[in-house]
Motif scaffolding. Structure first.
Motif, PDB file in Angstrom:
ATOM      1  N   TRP A 127      -0.512  34.399  10.012  1.00  0.00           N
ATOM      2  CA  TRP A 127       0.196  35.274  10.942  1.00  0.00           C
ATOM      3  C   TRP A 127       1.242  34.461  11.699  1.00  0.00           C
ATOM      4  O   TRP A 127       0.927  33.417  12.282  1.00  0.00           O
ATOM      5  CB  TRP A 127      -0.813  35.903  11.890  1.00  0.00           C
ATOM      6  CG  TRP A 127      -0.275  36.970  12.779  1.00  0.00           C
ATOM      7  CD1 TRP A 127       0.591  37.972  12.446  1.00  0.00           C
ATOM      8  CD2 TRP A 127      -0.573  37.149  14.154  1.00  0.00           C
ATOM      9  NE1 TRP A 127       0.851  38.760  13.520  1.00  0.00           N
ATOM     10  CE2 TRP A 127       0.139  38.278  14.594  1.00  0.00           C
ATOM     11  CE3 TRP A 127      -1.377  36.481  15.059  1.00  0.00           C
ATOM     12  CZ2 TRP A 127       0.084  38.748  15.896  1.00  0.00           C
ATOM     13  CZ3 TRP A 127      -1.430  36.954  16.360  1.00  0.00           C
ATOM     14  CH2 TRP A 127      -0.714  38.071  16.763  1.00  0.00           C
ATOM     15  N   ALA A 128       2.470  34.921  11.713  1.00  0.00           N
ATOM     16  CA  ALA A 128       3.583  34.191  12.336  1.00  0.00           C
ATOM     17  C   ALA A 128       3.422  34.029  13.845  1.00  0.00           C
ATOM     18  O   ALA A 128       4.061  33.174  14.448  1.00  0.00           O
ATOM     19  CB  ALA A 128       4.910  34.885  12.037  1.00  0.00           C
ATOM     20  N   ASN A 129       2.551  34.818  14.459  1.00  0.00           N
ATOM     21  CA  ASN A 129       2.375  34.735  15.904  1.00  0.00           C
ATOM     22  C   ASN A 129       1.136  33.958  16.307  1.00  0.00           C
ATOM     23  O   ASN A 129       0.752  33.954  17.471  1.00  0.00           O
ATOM     24  CB  ASN A 129       2.344  36.142  16.512  1.00  0.00           C
ATOM     25  CG  ASN A 129       3.709  36.775  16.444  1.00  0.00           C
ATOM     26  OD1 ASN A 129       4.707  36.132  16.740  1.00  0.00           O
ATOM     27  ND2 ASN A 129       3.779  38.011  16.020  1.00  0.00           N
ATOM     28  N   VAL A 152       1.219  33.578  25.347  1.00  0.00           N
ATOM     29  CA  VAL A 152       2.577  33.273  24.881  1.00  0.00           C
ATOM     30  C   VAL A 152       2.790  31.782  24.663  1.00  0.00           C
ATOM     31  O   VAL A 152       3.555  31.370  23.808  1.00  0.00           O
ATOM     32  CB  VAL A 152       3.635  33.862  25.845  1.00  0.00           C
ATOM     33  CG1 VAL A 152       3.671  33.113  27.149  1.00  0.00           C
ATOM     34  CG2 VAL A 152       5.011  33.857  25.217  1.00  0.00           C
ATOM     35  N   HIS A 153       2.103  30.932  25.409  1.00  0.00           N
ATOM     36  CA  HIS A 153       2.319  29.489  25.301  1.00  0.00           C
ATOM     37  C   HIS A 153       1.631  28.872  24.089  1.00  0.00           C
ATOM     38  O   HIS A 153       1.860  27.713  23.788  1.00  0.00           O
ATOM     39  CB  HIS A 153       1.896  28.792  26.593  1.00  0.00           C
ATOM     40  CG  HIS A 153       2.690  29.272  27.770  1.00  0.00           C
ATOM     41  ND1 HIS A 153       4.021  28.976  27.925  1.00  0.00           N
ATOM     42  CD2 HIS A 153       2.365  30.065  28.807  1.00  0.00           C
ATOM     43  CE1 HIS A 153       4.479  29.555  29.020  1.00  0.00           C
ATOM     44  NE2 HIS A 153       3.488  30.218  29.566  1.00  0.00           N
ATOM     45  N   ARG A 154       0.822  29.646  23.390  1.00  0.00           N
ATOM     46  CA  ARG A 154       0.174  29.136  22.185  1.00  0.00           C
ATOM     47  C   ARG A 154       0.778  29.732  20.919  1.00  0.00           C
ATOM     48  O   ARG A 154       0.298  29.470  19.835  1.00  0.00           O
ATOM     49  CB  ARG A 154      -1.325  29.433  22.228  1.00  0.00           C
ATOM     50  CG  ARG A 154      -2.003  28.598  23.271  1.00  0.00           C
ATOM     51  CD  ARG A 154      -3.463  28.717  23.147  1.00  0.00           C
ATOM     52  NE  ARG A 154      -4.062  27.747  24.050  1.00  0.00           N
ATOM     53  CZ  ARG A 154      -5.335  27.510  24.108  1.00  0.00           C
ATOM     54  NH1 ARG A 154      -6.152  28.157  23.319  1.00  0.00           N
ATOM     55  NH2 ARG A 154      -5.803  26.629  24.933  1.00  0.00           N
ATOM     56  N   ARG A 155       1.795  30.535  21.079  1.00  0.00           N
ATOM     57  CA  ARG A 155       2.442  31.109  19.904  1.00  0.00           C
ATOM     58  C   ARG A 155       3.227  30.024  19.178  1.00  0.00           C
ATOM     59  O   ARG A 155       3.866  29.176  19.812  1.00  0.00           O
ATOM     60  CB  ARG A 155       3.359  32.250  20.318  1.00  0.00           C
ATOM     61  CG  ARG A 155       2.573  33.437  20.826  1.00  0.00           C
ATOM     62  CD  ARG A 155       3.468  34.632  21.024  1.00  0.00           C
ATOM     63  NE  ARG A 155       2.664  35.725  21.547  1.00  0.00           N
ATOM     64  CZ  ARG A 155       3.094  36.585  22.439  1.00  0.00           C
ATOM     65  NH1 ARG A 155       4.317  36.496  22.895  1.00  0.00           N
ATOM     66  NH2 ARG A 155       2.320  37.535  22.861  1.00  0.00           N
ATOM     67  N   LEU A 210      11.133  32.927  12.716  1.00  0.00           N
ATOM     68  CA  LEU A 210      11.926  34.132  12.971  1.00  0.00           C
ATOM     69  C   LEU A 210      12.070  34.966  11.703  1.00  0.00           C
ATOM     70  O   LEU A 210      11.983  36.203  11.752  1.00  0.00           O
ATOM     71  CB  LEU A 210      13.308  33.760  13.521  1.00  0.00           C
ATOM     72  CG  LEU A 210      13.336  33.228  14.951  1.00  0.00           C
ATOM     73  CD1 LEU A 210      14.735  32.744  15.306  1.00  0.00           C
ATOM     74  CD2 LEU A 210      12.858  34.277  15.947  1.00  0.00           C
ATOM     75  N   ALA A 211      12.265  34.301  10.586  1.00  0.00           N
ATOM     76  CA  ALA A 211      12.392  35.006   9.304  1.00  0.00           C
ATOM     77  C   ALA A 211      11.106  35.737   8.926  1.00  0.00           C
ATOM     78  O   ALA A 211      11.137  36.708   8.166  1.00  0.00           O
ATOM     79  CB  ALA A 211      12.774  34.026   8.198  1.00  0.00           C
ATOM     80  N   ASP A 232       7.103  36.791  17.176  1.00  0.00           N
ATOM     81  CA  ASP A 232       7.395  37.358  18.484  1.00  0.00           C
ATOM     82  C   ASP A 232       8.208  36.339  19.279  1.00  0.00           C
ATOM     83  O   ASP A 232       7.811  35.183  19.402  1.00  0.00           O
ATOM     84  CB  ASP A 232       6.082  37.665  19.202  1.00  0.00           C
ATOM     85  CG  ASP A 232       6.265  38.318  20.561  1.00  0.00           C
ATOM     86  OD1 ASP A 232       7.414  38.466  21.016  1.00  0.00           O
ATOM     87  OD2 ASP A 232       5.247  38.668  21.169  1.00  0.00           O
ATOM     88  N   THR A 233       9.328  36.766  19.827  1.00  0.00           N
ATOM     89  CA  THR A 233      10.232  35.849  20.532  1.00  0.00           C
ATOM     90  C   THR A 233       9.963  35.763  22.033  1.00  0.00           C
ATOM     91  O   THR A 233      10.672  35.048  22.735  1.00  0.00           O
ATOM     92  CB  THR A 233      11.696  36.256  20.309  1.00  0.00           C
ATOM     93  OG1 THR A 233      11.888  37.576  20.808  1.00  0.00           O
ATOM     94  CG2 THR A 233      12.079  36.175  18.843  1.00  0.00           C
TER      95      THR A 233
END
Length: 121
Positions: free
Chosen positions: A11-13, A20-23, A41-42, A46-47
């Protein structure tokens, strides 16, 4: 390696959707890993918080990539100003960041740092 793991179904996230700080994207921004940022990003990462982290370290190339991708820049101007990163501040202002936003606002950081070019900007 990141691309390979994502291709295998990672999973990209990352593991924690709420921290959020562990993404992975935020971690890549923190470390200045531009190519990993592009790969994540590709794959739809989550940004949230990424521009703020990249700006805090003045990773200009990563900040540009994220802004071009449409990432939210909330809090980024404040972080860049707090570090005295004039070029990053200029990029964020050109992108439409509000210099009066944030507690304290970016102008106060420029004054505290006695950073005259940043103050004038």
């Amino acid at each position: 390696m990141a691309a390979h793991l994502l291709d295998l179904g990672t999973w990209a996230n990352g593991m924690s959707p709420h921290d959020v700080h562990r993404r992975p994207l935020v971690s890549a921004c923190d470390g200045g890993h531009r190519n990993v940022v592009k790969v994540l990003l590709a794959h739809g990462a989550d940004t949230s918080g990424a521009v703020e982290v990249a700006s805090r370290h003045s990773h200009l190339a990563i900040t540009k990539i994220l802004l071009k991708h449409g990432a939210d820049a909330t809090g980024a101007l404040e972080k860049a100003a707090a570090g005295g990163y004039r070029v990053t501040v200029e990029l964020l202002l050109d992108h439409g960041a509000d210099p009066n936003d944030g507690p304290p606002n970016s102008l106060i950081y420029a004054i505290e740092l006695e950073h005259v070019p940043l103050f004038r900007l």
